[in-house]
Motif scaffolding. Structure first.
Motif: not given
Length: 148
Positions: A49-57, A41-47, A35-36, A130-134
């Motif tokens: 998770e998974g290939r499809d959600a990251v691709r959409a981002l 600690n941002g709101p849900p719209q900044t999270f 996940r990215i 596993d997790t990337r925080v930018m």
């Protein structure tokens, strides 16, 4: 044989290589098991998770130029500090990034700097994100890179 820290460091560089190539599917593939967080600690719209959600981002945010199929950027990842817990199959890394860009309308320049906090885990014997925080530390002209 490549050690775990080097394999993890290579993941940092593969991410940069793929985003600069405009390979959004390849970037997303790196987060199949991860996940990215676009904001700590941002709101849900900044999270994402998974290939499809990251691709959409990346599809939503990254400007890809038709003439090259790339964002015309160069992501430079530096100062990676990797810590591995071999017995647990987990690891973490802190690294810095700087992104340059040049387009027909934008002369070559540094457009953003920041840092990543990443965690990794072994899945089927291979290291993966596993997790990337930018984190954004400094910004320049992002109008040719981002769609918003």
């Amino acid at each position: 044989m490549v050690d775990s820290a080097r394999e993890i460091e290579n993941l940092l560089y593969v991410y940069a290589e793929r985003i600069d190539a405009g390979d959004l599917d390849g970037v997303a593939e790196l987060f199949t098991h991860g996940r990215i967080h676009g904001q700590e600690n941002g709101p849900p719209q900044t999270f994402f998770e998974g290939r499809d959600a990251v691709r959409a981002l990346y599809e939503m945010a990254t400007r890809i130029y038709e003439d090259t199929g790339t964002p015309k950027t160069k992501h430079l990842v530096t100062n990676a500090i990797v810590e591995v817990d071999e017995s647990a199959g987990t690891a973490s890394a802190r690294s810095n990034y700087a992104v340059t860009q040049a387009t027909e309308a934008l002369p070559l320049q540094l457009i953003i700097t920041g840092h990543y906090k990443d965690t990794f885990r072994r899945v089927a014997g291979a290291w993966c994100f596993d997790t990337r925080v930018m984190f954004i530390d400094q910004t320049g002209d992002l109008s040719h890179h981002l769609k918003f």
